[in-house]
Every structure is written in C-alpha cells, then in structure tokens.
Design an enzyme around this catalytic site. Structure first.
Site, short mmCIF file in Angstrom:
data_model
loop_
_atom_site.label_atom_id
_atom_site.label_comp_id
_atom_site.label_asym_id
_atom_site.label_seq_id
_atom_site.Cartn_x
_atom_site.Cartn_y
_atom_site.Cartn_z
N GLY A 587 0.83 -1.20 0.00
CA GLY A 587 0.00 0.00 0.00
C GLY A 587 0.86 1.24 0.00
O GLY A 587 2.07 1.20 0.23
N GLY A 589 0.76 5.36 1.40
CA GLY A 589 0.07 6.28 2.29
C GLY A 589 0.78 7.61 2.37
O GLY A 589 1.72 7.90 1.63
N GLY A 590 0.30 8.45 3.31
CA GLY A 590 0.84 9.78 3.43
C GLY A 590 2.29 9.82 3.86
O GLY A 590 2.99 10.80 3.62
N PHE A 591 2.80 8.72 4.49
CA PHE A 591 4.17 8.72 4.97
C PHE A 591 5.11 7.90 4.11
O PHE A 591 6.29 7.87 4.34
CB PHE A 591 4.22 8.19 6.41
N ASP A 709 -3.02 7.28 14.55
CA ASP A 709 -4.19 7.68 13.79
C ASP A 709 -5.18 6.55 13.64
O ASP A 709 -4.85 5.38 13.78
CB ASP A 709 -3.80 8.21 12.42
#
Length: 928
Positions: A587, A589-591, A709
């Site tokens: 995946g 993601g934002g990081f 989160d």
C-alpha cells in the site's frame, strides 16, 4: 429587601435570556416567511408562523433554522436577500429547481457547512458571497448558466474545511487563484465548461485533490501540467478541451489515477513509460494532440483513445529510428516546442523535418536551430547523430552547460552557441571545429550555483577558460605546472588520510558491534536471513534474529539504541523485500510505501519505507526515544512495531504483517475479492476490538504523548479479528524545536472531525469522531464519502444523522446483507446511537473511548482475551502508569539509559505529569 433583590437578579437574567432567544427565533421565522413570499409556489404545507413545522425545514431545540432541504421540488421564484440572517443555518439544498434572480449573500454564515444550489437559473453572485464561511465543507453551484461572469474570490480561503467545490457550467472567468494550500481537505474540484484561462495553480502541488475536472473551457487553460506529477491522490483527471502545451509529465507517483482525459489540447513530446504502467488506469484519451515518439502500449483492459492527429513515429508499437530517437531527445531538452512537433512526423528525420539537413545516405549532417527563440538546454543526445557536421544553436535562450560528449562527434566542423545564456566550462574540441560562443556572459567561468542580480549565475570568478580549455590569466606555462603539482600533492595527502580514517573506522565498527550481528554486506545479510528461527506473528514475544541486527546504513557514527535490540540493517530489509520491488508493494500512504517482506522461515513482515527528509542529531535522538516506547507497546488489538532502520535521511519501520486485508475490503469489496459478507456479530466484535485498542493508546497518550491515527486504510483484520491503529511519523514542533508523534487523520474527507479539519486541533476526541464514522460504515455497508450516490447521501455522517432522527429509518439504512432479526436490530440500534454521539459536532459532546467499550462490550457474546499475556504484552500491567512500565522495562533489560533525558514526575495520580520539554500534544496548536 436585600434577599429579594438577590432573588430578582437571576430571575431578570433568565427573562432577558428568554427574550433574546425568542427574538432570534422570531428573526428566523421572519426570514422564512419572506422566503415563502419570494417563491412563486411555496410547498403546500408552508402554513402557520412556525417554519420548524414546514416540510424541508429542520430546526434545533431553540427553534432556530439549521437546514433547508428542498431538492428537485419544481420550485420557482427567488431567494430572499435576508437569507444570511439565519445565523444557525448549517445546510441548504435547493438543487435541481427553477430558482432565478440574484443569489443573496451568504456572508458570515459561520455555521454553514453544505450548500447545494446547482441546476437553477440564478443570475448573479454578490462579491461577498463566500466571506466568513469558516465551516464550509461543500459548495455546489454547477449548471447555473445564466450567472453574470464572475471570478473565484480570494475570500474562499476562509473556508479552510472545504472538501468539495463544484461550479461547472457557471460562467466563471479569469484564472484560478493560487490559494489551494488553504484547503488541506479538498478532494473534489469541478470547474468544467467555464471561461477559465491561465496556468494551473502551483498550490495544486501536494494537494489532496482526488477528482479534478477542468475540461472544456471556452478559450482554455495554457502552459504545462507538470504540477500533476506531485498530486499523488489523483483518481479522475479531466483536462480535455483546453490549450495545455508541453509534454505529459511523469505520473508514476499518481498510482491511484483511474481516468485520465487529456484529449483536445496541444501536448507534444514522448509519452513517459510510467504512464503506461499506472496500476489502476482504466481509461485514457490522448487524441487531438501533437504527441511524438513510439506508439504507446498500455496493459490489457485499459480503454485508450489515440486518434489520428498525434505524430507517433510509427503506426505500430516499437522503437523509433535511432536518428528520430536522438532528435526527439534533443527536442525534449527544449521542452518539445510545438514548432518542431508540427513538422517532425514519421520515422525518418530526413523526410522534410524542419531545421534538419541530410546527406544522400539519409544521415543528419546539419541541425540549424538559430534564432528560433528556443529555451531549455543543449541535449547530450546530439552526440548520437554521428554524421553531424554543423550545429547552429545561436540566438536563443539556452541555459546550462555545453555537454562534454559533443567533443566525440567525429565529423563536427561548426558549433555556434553564441548569444544564449550558457555557463560552465567549455569542452575542448578538436582544432578542426569552428567554435563560436560570444554573448554568453558566464560561459567559461568558474561559477557557483545560484543566480545573480541580473538573472544569470552568481559568484563568477576570474578563472575563466579559453575555448581551447586552458586557464586564462597565466603568464607562462610554469605557473600552470606549479599549480598542478600543488594540487597533486594536496590530493595525495587527502586520499592517504581518507584511507587511514576508513581503515580505522572499519576496525572500530567491527570491534564495537560484534555482539549485534552487524550486516555489512549482502552475503552476511543472507546468512542472517538463513539463521532466522523465531516467528514474528506468533505472539510478540520474540523477534527474528535478522531483526536484531545493527542499525543500517553507511553512517558508522550513528548511535546505536541498545535498549530494545530493534535496529535493523538496510541490507536485510532489501533482501527480504526483493530490493523493495514493485511486486511487493502492500500500500501507499501519506508517509510512504509499505512493502511485503518474507523471511527465510516464511514469516511475513510489513516494511514501511517513509519519505526521506533531513534529520538533525536532536531529531534522531527524539525519533529513537519514541521508537523505544513504540516497540514495547503491546496490545492484542494493535499491530506490533517490530523494529526500525535508519539509512542516511531515510527511515523505515517494520510491523507485523496482518494477512486478512483491510476492513474496507471486507465491507465494500467483498464480492470482488471473493470474501463472505461480515455478519453483525463479526462487525460488532471488530468495533469492540478497535475501541479497546484506541482506548489503550489514548491512555498511553495522556501519559507519554504517544498518539496514533485511526482511519480505514489502517484498520486491518488479523487471524483473530484484531484491529490495527498504527501509522506515525515525525513533525517538527516549531516553538521549542522538539519532535513529537504526529496525528495522521487526513485519510479522506469523510473521517475528519470538524475541529481538526478547520483548525488542526489535535485531541483524543478527533479519534472518537473517526471511530464513529467507522461504526456508521459497519452498520450501513457504505463508504464515508461516496461520489456515486446523489449529493444528499454522498457524505455518510450528514446523511446518517438524518436517519437517526427516527428509529424506524434505521431499518432502511442497514446493510442489506445483514437481514437482522429483532434481537440483532436492537443491537444495531444501540451501535447506531453510539455512532451518532461519537460524531457530535462539538468535541465535548462526544464520549471517550471507554464509554464506547462499555456500550459495545455487552453486545459481544462471551468476549474475552484468549490469554492474559495477549492483553498484557511483556508482562506489563495495563493499569500501570507508563513511567512505572518504563522502569520495569529498564530493569528487565539491565539498562537505565533509555530515557535518561526525560524527567518523569513521580506522582500518585493515575495519569502522571508530562515529561519536561514536551509540548501539550492534545491541546496545543503547535503540534498540528
């Protein structure tokens, strides 16, 4: 008498409050009464003086109007000019009617969140229409074709919570203002069929926009679309029917792009190979452009429209002629000018290509770009034209240096680069080459990077060189020889010292880190992989030996954290992930990107390769201190962080792998993936597991400022339906220079609590809100934000709150796969009520996660941990304060250096004081 006065004072205050309340509700009634008169035919039940009884009107407990919902009611007439006096108005839905006349101002309606006015006949928009809409989330004005020309105002920046902005076919003119860094949650931007022009805003860069519709402008946007390459969340992109120029950029980071419409523009150049490899691309249109190079080949299943106007070298896939390939690379360095694209067609550069002259054997011998106003740089690809004799590049605006490789052209006779803006050293050409370079102020000078006041490179020195390559300013050859000898001696000394330091360093590292099993190369890394005998996924107690090796990278001065033996070699991570191959991507993601890794014994791990960024010594210390805590936190409903790797500025995190996919997949994609639909018992069990995991983290957060989160992409189902709440990173705390864990909630617009979306305020109640949204998904089987359904149902929270008004509505909202009996329906109703409380607009109205656990617990039959150890990893009592837990860990491992710079308060309170130097993570604006 005094006692009577004392009694009268609060009574008078009460009467005044009641009077004010009556006045404000009366004001709303007056506005709505006016509204009824401005409609040609108001709804039949709009009778009486209390608008709260009228159809389509919602009010709060004080009889203040909060919503006007009258879509598709065949309404005509106009809106009252006093509409913005409804100060409690949160939603107005009047789409698909026949309303006309000027729009009233919505200025200072600070409670307004949703506006749907599309498909009407409004004639104008007041200049202050968007002013003061501080909580606006959705604005839809599309298909109002009678509006006077208007521009997107700068006042819109006040709506920092904006998630959807639709104004297609609404007569917008001018350019798009460069204000999109003000909208961190904007996902949908629809501005098609207007009269917009200019270039794309630079603040699109890095935005969260997923759906971008800018197609079919009257005159059209111009310039390049390079900004798209950094819009990594893009899903649907409609840019057709404009005047965009230049090449299509590399979109390899835009891995979610599904639909890409680029037809009917003026694009030129070769398509980047990454475009054909976009994993989710299903539809792309490229016709009516001037694209060049090889015919593109997309993977099976992609619908492709190429048309007949592009200038691909061949009508079938395959490479172009070598000379064509070289000249296209030359054009690429110039930005693929349209003047070249219009002429450079076919697979022979000698078939009428402008500025190109060939000999009788169809070899390119002259390229004459003189006085064409080209910008860009000189491409090294000229060297591939081995028959080239004359190259004229004079009187353009070329920058950069002259490639050294041009000296290898065997037949070159003329090179004219005069009157450009070139810089750097001049290559040494053969004496037979006529080289001309006047008019390049910085060419042949030793310069530093940057730009001077005149726009050219700054720092130009006196050590210029002649075209022959010899330094100027020397009186004789002896000075040059002397300087060369000095340079040689200096270099020799530097090399000798470097070798000695390297040998010393290697000896030091070997001696210092023998007991950590350091992996210095791929061969030793392989041996460590083979020696792995401990399973990761069997219960957190052990970590494979390869995950206990020394910190990674080539930085021998990197401090080693010895407290948890969690530093991992980059060589090991490269090996177990097949060098971070694309096939192993789990995946994005934002990081950063998460990769699947397989150890020698078959154990699977998840490796998060975080985005690189410079990190100072203090930041590194803070990072390692936080890792020290996170690797010790164990809970049966939290995916374990097994270790980390620091490789230069790069940071990598190793988690246990959860094999059963995401909750979103089981709720929304179960048919496509071949899963069975989740039963209600499974869903409520997952919800309870999530609640317990988040409750545990919130307890630690209050003690040590660990905060994770909660978003659907990170809630994974394991073998025992464990929920994952993980994904963290570092964010610099500007006031005191400290680092703390960042809350990462901006997964999608639908999960953001209002206070986080508007001000970035981080509290545990932000997690509660997101958890409430997930509960709604579990009940309805619907996504938090769904653009495929009508607007009034697209935002799950808004729609579900309306459902909760009447319990009977819940029957219609339940996921049809559940088919509940009476007992199950009662359970669903309780969870629905909890979801409503969790998503209350004001944080103080939301419960804490402990309340959610108390509600969900009784609904799960015979739920209990499989063992005490599962619940209390590492034998730590979860009721123990974190300082006590840390002392236990330190004692167990025989080290007290783990947190020697953190002074924990020895308090008898159940929640101890914060460590000194830490900001208030959950109340401070500094930790956004």
């Amino acid at each position: 008498m005094e006692s009577q006065n004392t009694l009268l004072l609060p009574l008078s205050t009460l009467f005044i409050s009641l009077a004010l309340l009556t006045l404000t509700s009366a004001d709303d009634a007056a506005v709505m009464s006016k509204f009824a008169t401005t409609l040609s035919t108001p709804p039949s039940d709009w009778t009486g003086t209390n608008p709260c009884t009228w159809s389509g009107i919602n009010c709060d407990t004080s009889n203040r109007v909060t919503a006007i919902n009258l879509p598709s009611k065949s309404l005509s007439g106009s809106l009252p000019s006093t509409l913005n006096q409804l100060s409690n108005l949160q939603s107005i839905s009047l789409q698909r009617n026949s309303l006309s006349g000027p729009l009233p101002t919505f200025a200072n309606l600070s409670s307004l969140q949703q506006v749907f006015l599309d498909a009407n006949n409004f004639t104008s928009i007041p200049s202050d229409f968007f002013s003061g809409l501080t909580n606006l989330q959705t604005m839809s004005l599309s298909d109002n074709i009678n509006l006077d020309p208007w521009t997107i105002p700068s006042d819109l920046v006040q709506s920092s919570s904006l998630g959807n902005f639709s104004a297609s076919n609404a007569n917008i003119v001018g350019s798009i203002p460069d204000i999109f860094n003000s909208f961190p949650n904007l996902q949908n931007l629809r501005l098609s069929y207007n009269n917009l022009n200019g270039s794309l805003p630079s603040t699109f860069r890095g935005s969260e926009i997923t759906n971008l519709w800018l197609n079919n402008q009257v005159h059209g946007f111009s310039g390049t679309i390079d900004v798209l390459s950094s819009m990594t969340q893009l899903y649907q992109v409609w840019l057709h029917g404009n005047s965009f120029t230049g090449p299509i950029p590399d979109l390899s980071k835009c891995t979610n792009v599904f639909d890409l419409q680029l037809r009917d523009n003026q694009f030129t150049g070769v398509l980047p190979p990454s475009l054909m490899g976009l994993p989710k691309l299903a539809n792309i249109s490229l016709q009516n452009n001037k694209l060049q190079g090889p015919m593109p080949t997309f993977r099976p299943g992609v619908t492709v429209s190429l048309g007949l106007t592009n200038s691909f070298c061949k009508s079938t896939p395959g490479p172009c002629d070598p000379q064509v390939t070289a000249l296209l690379a030359v054009a690429g360095a110039l930005g693929y000018p349209s003047t070249l694209a219009q002429s450079w067609q076919g697979n022979s550069a000698c078939s009428g290509w402008t500025f190109i002259t060939c000999d009788s054997q169809s070899n390119v011998i002259i390229v004459n770009f003189g006085k064409q106003h080209f910008s860009g740089s000189i491409s090294p690809a000229f060297a591939n034209l081995t028959s080239l004799k004359s190259l004229y590049l004079n009187d353009n605006n070329l920058t950069g240096s002259i490639p050294d490789v041009l000296t290898t052209l065997p037949q070159l006779q003329v090179l004219d680069v005069s009157n450009n803006n070139l810089s750097g050293p001049i290559p040494v050409f053969q004496s037979t080459v006529k080289f001309s370079s006047p008019g390049n102020l910085f060419l042949g000078k030793n310069i530093t990077t940057g730009s001077g006041g005149n726009g050219g490179p700054s720092g130009s020195g006196s050590n210029s060189t002649t075209p022959g390559g010899s330094p100027s300013g020397t009186s004789n050859g002896s000075s040059s020889v002397s300087a060369g000898m000095i340079a040689g001696v200096v270099i020799a000394v530097v090399v000798f010292v470097g070798v000695m330091l390297f040998v010393s360093y290697k000896c030091y590292v070997k001696k210092r880190h023998q007991r950590f099993g350091r992996v210095d190369g791929s061969e030793k890394g392989s041996e460590m992989v083979k020696s792995a005998v401990v399973s990761v996924a069997n219960g957190y107690g052990g970590v494979p030996s390869e995950l206990q090796s020394q910190s990674s990278g080539d930085h021998g001065d990197m401090p080693i954290f010895e407290g948890g033996n969690v530093a991992i070699s980059i060589q090991v991570l490269r090996q177990v992930t097949d060098n971070f191959s694309e096939e192993n991507v789990l995946g994005r993601g934002g990081f950063g990107i998460v990769y699947k890794g397989v150890l020698h014994d078959g154990t699977i791990i998840a490796v998060k390769r975080m985005e690189s960024g410079a990190m100072g010594t203090k930041g590194m210390n803070e990072f390692q201190a936080e890792i020290a805590v996170l690797t010790k936190v164990r809970h049966r409903h939290l995916v374990a962080l097994l270790g980390y790797c620091i490789n230069g500025n790069e940071r990598l995190l190793v988690y246990e792998y959860m094999p059963q996919g995401t909750l979103a997949q089981h709720l929304f994609e179960w048919r496509e993936l071949g899963y069975s639909p989740l039963t209600w018992k499974q869903r409520v069990t997952i919800a309870l597991d999530m609640a317990r995991g988040v409750e545990y983290l919130h307890g630690l957060a209050q003690q040590s400022f660990i905060h994770r989160d909660l978003k659907p992409s990170n809630i994974l189902l394991g073998d025992d339906m464990r929920a994952k709440v993980a994904d963290f990173g570092l964010v610099k705390n500007a006031p005191d220079g400290k680092y703390s864990l960042e809350t990462r909630l901006a997964g999608t617009f639908g999960y953001l609590a209002p206070e986080y979306a508007a001000t970035g305020r981080v509290t545990t109640k932000v997690d509660v809100y997101a958890f409430g949204v997930v509960l709604m998904e579990i009940i309805t089987g619907r996504k938090a934000l769904d653009e495929t359904v009508p607007d009034e149902r697209a935002h799950l929270v808004t729609w579900f709150r309306r459902v909760l008004i009447n319990k009977e509505n819940i029957h219609k909202a339940i996921d049809q796969t559940l088919d509940p009996d009476e007992e199950t329906f009662e359970s669903i109703s309780k969870v629905a009520e909890l979801a409503g409380h969790c998503t209350a607009r004001e944080p103080f109205q939301r419960p804490d996660m402990g309340h959610a656990v108390n509600v969900l617990g009784p609904l799960v039959e015979q739920w209990k941990p499989s063992s005490h150890e599962d619940e209390d990893g590492y034998g730590i009592d979860l009721h123990m304060s974190l300082p006590q837990a840390l002392q236990r860990w330190q004692a167990d491992e025989g080290t007290s250096a783990m947190f020697n710079d953190l002074s924990y308060s020895h308090t008898q309170s159940s929640i101890p004081s914060k460590p000194t130097g830490f900001a208030d993570t959950f109340d401070s604006m500094d930790c956004r």
